[in-house]
Design an enzyme around this catalytic site. Structure first.
Site, short mmCIF file in Angstrom:
data_model
loop_
_atom_site.label_atom_id
_atom_site.label_comp_id
_atom_site.label_asym_id
_atom_site.label_seq_id
_atom_site.Cartn_x
_atom_site.Cartn_y
_atom_site.Cartn_z
N ASP A 97 -10.45 -22.03 -22.25
CA ASP A 97 -10.28 -20.57 -22.29
C ASP A 97 -8.82 -20.26 -21.98
O ASP A 97 -8.09 -21.10 -21.44
CB ASP A 97 -11.22 -19.87 -21.30
CG ASP A 97 -11.57 -18.45 -21.75
OD1 ASP A 97 -10.94 -17.94 -22.70
OD2 ASP A 97 -12.48 -17.84 -21.14
N ASP A 98 -8.41 -19.03 -22.31
CA ASP A 98 -7.02 -18.66 -22.03
C ASP A 98 -6.81 -18.50 -20.53
O ASP A 98 -5.78 -18.90 -20.00
CB ASP A 98 -6.60 -17.39 -22.81
CG ASP A 98 -7.58 -16.23 -22.66
OD1 ASP A 98 -8.62 -16.36 -21.97
OD2 ASP A 98 -7.29 -15.16 -23.24
N ASP A 101 -10.32 -15.30 -14.43
CA ASP A 101 -9.92 -14.18 -13.57
C ASP A 101 -10.89 -14.10 -12.40
O ASP A 101 -10.70 -14.74 -11.36
CB ASP A 101 -9.89 -12.90 -14.42
CG ASP A 101 -9.35 -11.70 -13.68
OD1 ASP A 101 -9.61 -11.57 -12.47
OD2 ASP A 101 -8.68 -10.84 -14.29
O1 LIG Z 1 -12.92 -14.71 -15.20
P1 LIG Z 1 -13.39 -13.45 -15.85
O2 LIG Z 1 -13.25 -12.25 -14.94
O3 LIG Z 1 -14.75 -13.56 -16.44
O4 LIG Z 1 -12.36 -13.12 -17.03
C1 LIG Z 1 -11.88 -14.10 -17.92
C2 LIG Z 1 -12.34 -13.83 -19.34
O5 LIG Z 1 -11.93 -12.52 -19.75
C3 LIG Z 1 -11.26 -12.59 -21.00
O6 LIG Z 1 -12.17 -12.52 -22.07
P2 LIG Z 1 -12.78 -11.12 -22.60
O7 LIG Z 1 -14.18 -10.97 -22.07
O8 LIG Z 1 -11.82 -10.02 -22.34
O9 LIG Z 1 -12.92 -11.35 -24.17
P3 LIG Z 1 -11.85 -11.85 -25.24
O10 LIG Z 1 -11.55 -13.28 -24.90
O11 LIG Z 1 -12.56 -11.69 -26.52
O12 LIG Z 1 -10.63 -10.98 -25.12
C4 LIG Z 1 -10.61 -13.95 -20.96
O13 LIG Z 1 -10.32 -14.41 -22.29
C5 LIG Z 1 -11.64 -14.81 -20.29
O14 LIG Z 1 -12.58 -15.31 -21.21
N1 LIG Z 2 -5.58 -10.29 -21.44
C1 LIG Z 2 -6.23 -10.46 -20.28
N2 LIG Z 2 -7.57 -10.53 -20.29
C2 LIG Z 2 -8.18 -10.68 -19.09
N3 LIG Z 2 -9.50 -10.78 -18.79
C3 LIG Z 2 -9.61 -10.90 -17.45
N4 LIG Z 2 -8.41 -10.89 -16.87
C4 LIG Z 2 -7.50 -10.76 -17.87
C5 LIG Z 2 -6.06 -10.67 -17.88
O1 LIG Z 2 -5.35 -10.72 -16.85
N5 LIG Z 2 -5.49 -10.51 -19.12
MG LIG Z 3 -12.29 -14.42 -23.24
#
Ligand SMILES: O=P(O)(O)OC[C@H]1O[C@H](OP(=O)(O)OP(=O)(O)O)[C@H](O)[C@@H]1O
Ligand SMILES: Nc1nc2[nH]cnc2c(=O)[nH]1
Ligand SMILES: [Mg+2]
Length: 165
Positions: A97-98, A101
């Site tokens: 994952d990127d 959080d």
């Molecule tokens: O640790 P957490 O609080 O769960 O947050 C982390 C997740 O939040 C973001 O995804 P998001 O749900 O925004 O979807 P996306 O990847 O499609 O932007 C990010 O890419 C992680 O997958």
């Molecule tokens: N882009 C982005 N997505 C998130 N999802 C949870 N935390 C983050 C953050 O810091 N940046």
């Molecule tokens: Mg995500």
């Protein structure tokens, strides 16, 4: 769900993302061999592609989870799990994952693939214990802006940003 106070902003360029994802690949190569990658969409897709290229992994699948509307966290929605993939309990597989959080997404995906190795490019303190390997830590009150979410524009001096809280 309460809105998180993100006081700091951390913009990431494509070059930084590429460099950090490649650094993650360097950390992961000696922990393999890897049978395949599970990318957590959507944010995990970009680092997963870079890592797959560097580690020459061609078996790639997704888990589709969504839990934020921009900066507002809500109940996580699993749009697609591991059904149909051959990842089993995750042994020998990488989850990419990127970022992590709060760690809520990581908890959900770890339950699906308990033996997989969870790797992210960025980590915040609350989620850090859930990740096996990551590259860069940022504080909990920082919002990371990924290159696919931003465009070039005027930025306020840091002093002005501070004065505005
Ligand atoms: O640790 P957490 O609080 O769960 O947050 C982390 C997740 O939040 C973001 O995804 P998001 O749900 O925004 O979807 P996306 O990847 O499609 O932007 C990010 O890419 C992680 O997958
Ligand atoms: N882009 C982005 N997505 C998130 N999802 C949870 N935390 C983050 C953050 O810091 N940046
Ligand atoms: Mg995500």
């Amino acid at each position: 769900m309460a809105e998180a106070p993100f006081n700091k902003h951390f913009p990431v360029s494509w070059e930084e993302m590429h460099r950090n994802a490649k650094a993650l690949a360097w950390r992961l190569i000696d922990k393999g061999p890897w049978k395949g990658i599970i990318a957590i969409t959507r944010g995990g897709l970009v680092p997963a592609a870079i890592i797959a290229r560097e580690l020459e992994i061609r078996m790639i699948d997704t888990v589709c989870v969504s839990s934020y509307d921009h900066q507002n966290q809500r109940e996580a929605m699993v749009l697609k799990g591991t059904e149909g993939s051959n990842a089993g309990d995750g042994e020998g597989w990488l989850i990419i994952d990127d970022l992590v959080d709060t760690g809520k997404t990581a908890v959900i995906v770890r339950k699906m693939l308990p033996k997989a190795h969870f790797a992210t490019v960025y980590a915040k303190p609350a989620g850090r214990p859930l990740v096996d390997t990551f590259i860069t830590e940022v504080s909990q009150d920082t919002w990371i802006h990924f290159p696919w979410d931003i465009e070039l524009q005027f930025s306020q001096p840091i002093a002005k940003q501070r004065n505005n809280g």
